[in-house]
Write a protein that holds these residues in place. Structure first.
Motif, short mmCIF file in Angstrom:
data_model
loop_
_atom_site.label_atom_id
_atom_site.label_comp_id
_atom_site.label_asym_id
_atom_site.label_seq_id
_atom_site.Cartn_x
_atom_site.Cartn_y
_atom_site.Cartn_z
N ILE A 208 0.85 -1.20 0.00
CA ILE A 208 0.00 0.00 0.00
C ILE A 208 0.88 1.24 0.00
CG2 ILE A 208 -1.97 -1.11 1.10
CD1 ILE A 208 -1.11 0.26 3.71
N ASP A 209 0.35 2.31 -0.56
CA ASP A 209 1.07 3.57 -0.54
C ASP A 209 0.41 4.52 0.44
OD1 ASP A 209 -1.19 4.44 -1.85
OD2 ASP A 209 -0.16 5.08 -3.66
N ALA A 210 1.00 5.68 0.59
CA ALA A 210 0.50 6.65 1.57
C ALA A 210 -0.93 7.08 1.27
CB ALA A 210 1.42 7.86 1.63
N SER A 211 -1.28 7.21 0.00
CA SER A 211 -2.64 7.66 -0.32
C SER A 211 -3.69 6.68 0.17
CB SER A 211 -2.79 7.90 -1.82
OG SER A 211 -2.64 6.69 -2.54
N ALA A 212 -3.37 5.40 0.16
CA ALA A 212 -4.32 4.40 0.68
C ALA A 212 -4.40 4.50 2.19
CB ALA A 212 -3.89 3.00 0.26
N ALA A 213 -3.27 4.57 2.86
CA ALA A 213 -3.26 4.61 4.32
C ALA A 213 -3.86 5.90 4.87
CB ALA A 213 -1.84 4.44 4.83
N LEU A 214 -3.69 6.99 4.16
CA LEU A 214 -4.21 8.26 4.66
C LEU A 214 -5.73 8.32 4.67
CD1 LEU A 214 -1.42 10.43 3.17
CD2 LEU A 214 -2.07 10.41 5.58
N GLN A 215 -6.36 7.47 3.91
CA GLN A 215 -7.82 7.40 3.98
C GLN A 215 -8.29 6.92 5.34
OE1 GLN A 215 -9.71 5.51 0.59
NE2 GLN A 215 -7.96 6.03 -0.66
N TRP A 216 -7.43 6.23 6.05
CA TRP A 216 -7.76 5.77 7.40
C TRP A 216 -7.50 6.85 8.44
CZ3 TRP A 216 -4.11 1.27 6.02
CH2 TRP A 216 -4.73 0.44 5.08
N VAL A 217 -6.70 7.85 8.08
CA VAL A 217 -6.38 8.95 8.99
C VAL A 217 -7.40 10.08 8.86
CG1 VAL A 217 -4.64 10.71 9.53
CG2 VAL A 217 -3.94 8.37 8.99
N PHE A 218 -7.78 10.36 7.62
CA PHE A 218 -8.76 11.41 7.36
C PHE A 218 -10.11 10.77 7.11
CE2 PHE A 218 -4.72 13.25 5.67
CZ PHE A 218 -4.55 14.20 6.65
N LYS A 219 -10.94 10.77 8.13
CA LYS A 219 -12.21 10.05 8.06
C LYS A 219 -13.13 10.56 6.94
CE LYS A 219 -11.19 7.25 11.27
NZ LYS A 219 -10.78 5.92 10.90
N ASP A 220 -12.99 11.83 6.56
CA ASP A 220 -13.84 12.34 5.48
C ASP A 220 -13.42 11.78 4.12
OD1 ASP A 220 -11.47 13.86 5.65
OD2 ASP A 220 -12.40 15.55 4.62
N GLU A 221 -12.29 11.11 4.07
CA GLU A 221 -11.84 10.48 2.83
C GLU A 221 -12.07 8.98 2.81
OE1 GLU A 221 -7.91 11.59 1.70
OE2 GLU A 221 -8.26 13.70 2.08
N ALA A 222 -12.60 8.45 3.90
CA ALA A 222 -12.85 7.01 3.99
C ALA A 222 -13.95 6.62 3.02
CB ALA A 222 -13.24 6.63 5.41
N SER A 223 -13.89 5.36 2.61
CA SER A 223 -14.90 4.83 1.70
C SER A 223 -15.07 3.35 2.00
CB SER A 223 -14.45 5.01 0.25
OG SER A 223 -13.29 4.21 0.00
N ALA A 224 -16.04 2.75 1.38
CA ALA A 224 -16.24 1.31 1.55
C ALA A 224 -15.00 0.56 1.07
CB ALA A 224 -17.48 0.85 0.79
#
Length: 67
Positions: free
Chosen positions: A4-20
């Motif tokens: 995984i790269d940072a863009s994938a992991a950061l979705q877990w840090v920024f909840k407004d970017e989370a998705s299914a």
């Protein structure tokens, strides 16, 4: 093994970017484990610094995520 790269992991840090999809990836990583590229820590920290500058997160929030 997943990579995984940072863009994938950061979705877990920024909840407004989370998705299914990011939730499913998180579950896979929890079960299977994952590797990250050598530049991952630098990319991850850079995004957090940019988020601080934009007042999206606090320095304390970033420090907790980098610990």
């Amino acid at each position: 093994m997943l990579v995984i790269d940072a863009s994938a992991a950061l979705q877990w840090v920024f909840k407004d970017e989370a998705s299914a999809a990011s939730d499913r990836l998180f579950e896979r990583v929890a079960v299977e484990g994952a590797s990250v590229p050598a530049v991952f820590p630098i990319e991850f920290a850079n995004v957090l610094v940019q988020a601080e500058r934009r007042k999206r997160v606090t320095a304390a929030y970033s420090s907790e995520r980098l610990a």
